[in-house]
Write an enzyme that holds these catalytic residues in place. Structure first.
Site, PDB file in Angstrom:
ATOM      1  N   GLY A 100      -0.902  -1.992   6.512  1.00  0.00           N
ATOM      2  CA  GLY A 100      -0.159  -0.987   5.732  1.00  0.00           C
ATOM      3  C   GLY A 100      -0.370   0.414   6.270  1.00  0.00           C
ATOM      4  O   GLY A 100      -0.597   1.350   5.512  1.00  0.00           O
ATOM      5  N   ALA A 101      -0.283   0.531   7.602  1.00  0.00           N
ATOM      6  CA  ALA A 101      -0.555   1.834   8.228  1.00  0.00           C
ATOM      7  C   ALA A 101       0.729   2.567   8.609  1.00  0.00           C
ATOM      8  O   ALA A 101       0.700   3.508   9.395  1.00  0.00           O
ATOM      9  CB  ALA A 101      -1.448   1.637   9.445  1.00  0.00           C
ATOM     10  N   VAL A 154       1.699  -9.037   4.865  1.00  0.00           N
ATOM     11  CA  VAL A 154       0.395  -9.639   4.528  1.00  0.00           C
ATOM     12  C   VAL A 154       0.516 -10.821   3.561  1.00  0.00           C
ATOM     13  O   VAL A 154      -0.425 -11.604   3.423  1.00  0.00           O
ATOM     14  CB  VAL A 154      -0.604  -8.601   3.951  1.00  0.00           C
ATOM     15  N   TYR A 208      -1.165  -4.584 -11.499  1.00  0.00           N
ATOM     16  CA  TYR A 208      -1.886  -3.815 -10.475  1.00  0.00           C
ATOM     17  C   TYR A 208      -3.394  -3.844 -10.741  1.00  0.00           C
ATOM     18  O   TYR A 208      -4.205  -4.079  -9.840  1.00  0.00           O
ATOM     19  CB  TYR A 208      -1.353  -2.381 -10.499  1.00  0.00           C
ATOM     20  N   ALA A 209      -3.793  -3.633 -12.009  1.00  0.00           N
ATOM     21  CA  ALA A 209      -5.224  -3.634 -12.369  1.00  0.00           C
ATOM     22  C   ALA A 209      -5.845  -4.997 -12.078  1.00  0.00           C
ATOM     23  O   ALA A 209      -6.965  -5.085 -11.549  1.00  0.00           O
ATOM     24  CB  ALA A 209      -5.396  -3.269 -13.835  1.00  0.00           C
ATOM     25  N   LYS A 260      -6.269  -5.409  -8.299  1.00  0.00           N
ATOM     26  CA  LYS A 260      -7.301  -4.547  -7.704  1.00  0.00           C
ATOM     27  C   LYS A 260      -8.698  -4.934  -8.181  1.00  0.00           C
ATOM     28  O   LYS A 260      -9.673  -4.791  -7.440  1.00  0.00           O
ATOM     29  CB  LYS A 260      -6.986  -3.077  -8.001  1.00  0.00           C
ATOM     30  N   ILE A 309      -4.361   9.811  -5.295  1.00  0.00           N
ATOM     31  CA  ILE A 309      -4.188  10.367  -3.948  1.00  0.00           C
ATOM     32  C   ILE A 309      -2.697  10.664  -3.739  1.00  0.00           C
ATOM     33  O   ILE A 309      -1.843   9.830  -4.065  1.00  0.00           O
ATOM     34  CB  ILE A 309      -4.675   9.360  -2.855  1.00  0.00           C
TER      35      ILE A 309
HETATM   36  P1  NDP Z   1       2.219   3.741   0.172  1.00  0.00           P
HETATM   37  O1  NDP Z   1       3.244   3.147  -0.707  1.00  0.00           O
HETATM   38  O2  NDP Z   1       2.373   5.137   0.642  1.00  0.00           O
HETATM   39  O3  NDP Z   1       1.976   2.801   1.456  1.00  0.00           O
HETATM   40  C1  NDP Z   1       1.787   1.419   1.300  1.00  0.00           C
HETATM   41  C2  NDP Z   1       1.608   0.779   2.651  1.00  0.00           C
HETATM   42  O4  NDP Z   1       1.444  -0.634   2.449  1.00  0.00           O
HETATM   43  C3  NDP Z   1       2.798   0.978   3.552  1.00  0.00           C
HETATM   44  O5  NDP Z   1       2.351   1.247   4.875  1.00  0.00           O
HETATM   45  C4  NDP Z   1       3.511  -0.367   3.494  1.00  0.00           C
HETATM   46  O6  NDP Z   1       4.127  -0.636   4.743  1.00  0.00           O
HETATM   47  C5  NDP Z   1       2.347  -1.330   3.291  1.00  0.00           C
HETATM   48  N1  NDP Z   1       2.741  -2.590   2.685  1.00  0.00           N
HETATM   49  C6  NDP Z   1       3.217  -2.814   1.438  1.00  0.00           C
HETATM   50  N2  NDP Z   1       3.489  -4.101   1.258  1.00  0.00           N
HETATM   51  C7  NDP Z   1       3.165  -4.741   2.409  1.00  0.00           C
HETATM   52  C8  NDP Z   1       3.202  -6.086   2.849  1.00  0.00           C
HETATM   53  N3  NDP Z   1       3.641  -7.073   2.069  1.00  0.00           N
HETATM   54  N4  NDP Z   1       2.779  -6.371   4.107  1.00  0.00           N
HETATM   55  C9  NDP Z   1       2.330  -5.399   4.913  1.00  0.00           C
HETATM   56  N5  NDP Z   1       2.272  -4.095   4.566  1.00  0.00           N
HETATM   57  C10 NDP Z   1       2.683  -3.781   3.325  1.00  0.00           C
HETATM   58  O7  NDP Z   1       0.832   3.562  -0.633  1.00  0.00           O
HETATM   59  P2  NDP Z   1      -0.528   4.372  -0.570  1.00  0.00           P
HETATM   60  O8  NDP Z   1      -0.778   4.869   0.789  1.00  0.00           O
HETATM   61  O9  NDP Z   1      -0.558   5.299  -1.714  1.00  0.00           O
HETATM   62  O10 NDP Z   1      -1.557   3.194  -0.919  1.00  0.00           O
HETATM   63  C11 NDP Z   1      -2.320   2.518   0.062  1.00  0.00           C
HETATM   64  C12 NDP Z   1      -3.336   1.650  -0.645  1.00  0.00           C
HETATM   65  O11 NDP Z   1      -4.176   2.464  -1.473  1.00  0.00           O
HETATM   66  C13 NDP Z   1      -2.714   0.589  -1.565  1.00  0.00           C
HETATM   67  O12 NDP Z   1      -3.470  -0.585  -1.510  1.00  0.00           O
HETATM   68  C14 NDP Z   1      -2.828   1.243  -2.927  1.00  0.00           C
HETATM   69  O13 NDP Z   1      -2.833   0.298  -3.953  1.00  0.00           O
HETATM   70  C15 NDP Z   1      -4.150   1.970  -2.804  1.00  0.00           C
HETATM   71  N6  NDP Z   1      -4.341   3.064  -3.731  1.00  0.00           N
HETATM   72  C16 NDP Z   1      -3.529   4.172  -3.711  1.00  0.00           C
HETATM   73  C17 NDP Z   1      -3.749   5.212  -4.605  1.00  0.00           C
HETATM   74  C18 NDP Z   1      -2.938   6.463  -4.610  1.00  0.00           C
HETATM   75  O14 NDP Z   1      -3.195   7.311  -5.487  1.00  0.00           O
HETATM   76  N7  NDP Z   1      -1.997   6.648  -3.716  1.00  0.00           N
HETATM   77  C19 NDP Z   1      -4.825   5.137  -5.605  1.00  0.00           C
HETATM   78  C20 NDP Z   1      -5.602   3.934  -5.535  1.00  0.00           C
HETATM   79  C21 NDP Z   1      -5.360   2.945  -4.633  1.00  0.00           C
HETATM   80  P3  NDP Z   1       5.637  -1.214   4.942  1.00  0.00           P
HETATM   81  O15 NDP Z   1       6.493  -0.599   3.894  1.00  0.00           O
HETATM   82  O16 NDP Z   1       5.946  -0.820   6.344  1.00  0.00           O
HETATM   83  O17 NDP Z   1       5.481  -2.699   4.787  1.00  0.00           O
END
Ligand code: NDP
Length: 240
Positions: free
Chosen positions: A12-13, A57, A148-149, A152, A181
Site C-alpha cells: 500500500g505504498a 493483498v 475497521y476496529a 485492526k 494522520i
Molecule cells: P490511504 O487510503 O491514503 O492509502 C491506502 C493504501 O493502501 C494505498 O496505497 C492503497 O493502494 C493500498 N491498498 C488498499 N487496498 C489494497 C489492497 N487490497 N491491496 C493492496 N494495496 C491496497 O490510507 P492511509 O495512508 O491513511 O492508511 C495507511 C494505513 O494506515 C492503513 O492500514 C490504515 O488503516 C492505517 N491508518 C491510517 C490512519 C490515518 O489517520 N490515516 C490512522 C490509523 C491507521 P491502491 O489504491 O494502489 O491499491
C-alpha cells in the site's frame, strides 16, 4: 539506523502513510519493493528505480507471485511493512455484508496473506523484521467503525501470536497504531469531526505521515534488536 542493502517490502505504498514509509526507507538506502493496485503510482515509483509490483493483498496468488518475484531478484527479504488498508464506515445496523467483508479481507486477511508468504524465507534466513500497521481504533473502538476496529484489533492479536511463534529465529514482529494522520483516508471526515478529534489529542495537532514513518524506520532498523510483539501508538497521546 541506515537501511543500506536491506531488502524491504512496503504494501500500500502508492499513497498516504505507506508512500511516506517507503520514501523514508529508500532515503536510508533500502532496496525497496512497493505494492498497491494503482498502476500510475507504481509507474512513478518505477521511474525512481524502485521495484513496483501490482498486487492486491486480498489475493493469495498475487501475493505468492509477488514473493516469487522478490526471491528471484534478491534471494531474500529483510523487512516487511504491512500498511495496505481501507475503511468503509457505517453504523452496524446499516452495514452491508460487503462492507464488513472487504475491510476484514484487506486489513486482516491481507496481513495474514503477506506474513505467511514472508515468513518462509525469513525462517530460513533466521532473521527478519515485520511491522504491521493497525490503528488506535483497534484499541479504543469508534462508533461507525465496527468492521475497521475488528480488523485492526485482529492485526494486534495476530502480531502478538506471530511474534511468539518466530522469536526463536530472530524475527521481530511489531505493530504501529497510528492515531489521526492527514491522508486521503482522513480527508473524508467533516471539519466538525476533525475538530472533535483534535480536542482529544494532547499534543494539540494531527499527525503527519512522517511521524509514522519515523517510528516504523526505528522498528525495522538495526537499532531495534529487543522489541517484539509490541503495539506502539503514534497518536499525539490520543489514547491516553
Ligand atoms: P490511504 O487510503 O491514503 O492509502 C491506502 C493504501 O493502501 C494505498 O496505497 C492503497 O493502494 C493500498 N491498498 C488498499 N487496498 C489494497 C489492497 N487490497 N491491496 C493492496 N494495496 C491496497 O490510507 P492511509 O495512508 O491513511 O492508511 C495507511 C494505513 O494506515 C492503513 O492500514 C490504515 O488503516 C492505517 N491508518 C491510517 C490512519 C490515518 O489517520 N490515516 C490512522 C490509523 C491507521 P491502491 O489504491 O494502489 O491499491
Amino acid at each position: 539506523m541506515n537501511m543500506l542493502g536491506k531488502i524491504v517490502l512496503v504494501t500500500g505504498a502508492t499513497r498516504g502513510i505507506g508512500e511516506a514509509i517507503a520514501m523514508r526507507l529508500k532515503a536510508e538506502g533500502a532496496e525497496l519493493i512497493v505494492t498497491g493496485r494503482d498502476q500510475e503510482r507504481l509507474s512513478a515509483w518505477k521511474s525512481q528505480g524502485v521495484l513496483g509490483i501490482a498486487a492486491d493483498v486480498t489475493d493469495v496468488s498475487e501475493v505468492e507471485e509477488l514473493f516469487t518475484e522478490i526471491m528471484t531478484r534478491f534471494g531474500r527479504i529483510d523487512v516487511v511493512v504491512n500498511n495496505a488498508g481501507i475503511n468503509k464506515d457505517s453504523l452496524l445496523m446499516r452495514m452491508g455484508d460487503d462492507d464488513w467483508q472487504k475491510v476484514i479481507d484487506t486489513n486482516l486477511t491481507g496481513v495474514f496473506n503477506v506474513c505467511r508468504a514472508a515468513i518462509r524465507p525469513m525462517l530460513k534466513q533466521k532473521q527478519g523484521k515485520i511491522v504491521n500497521i493497525s490503528s488506535v481504533i483497534g484499541v479504543i473502538g469508534n462508533a461507525g467503525q465496527t468492521n475497521y476496529a475488528a480488523s485492526k484489533a485482529g492485526v494486534i492479536g495476530f502480531s502478538k501470536a506471530l511474534a511468539k511463534e518466530v522469536a526463536s529465529r530472530n524475527i521481530l514482529v511489531n505493530v504501529v497504531a497510528p492515531g489521526y494522520i492527514e491522508t486521503d483516508m482522513t480527508q473524508a471526515l467533516t471539519e466538525e469531526q476533525k475538530a472533535a478529534i483534535l480536542r482529544l489529542i494532547p499534543l494539540g495537532r494531527t499527525g503527519e505521515r512522517d511521524d509514522v514513518a519515523s517510528l516504523v524506520h526505528f522498528l525495522v532498523s538495526e537499532e531495534n534488536k529487543y522489541i517484539t510483539g509490541q503495539t506502539i501508538h503514534c497518536d499525539g497521546g490520543l489514547v491516553i
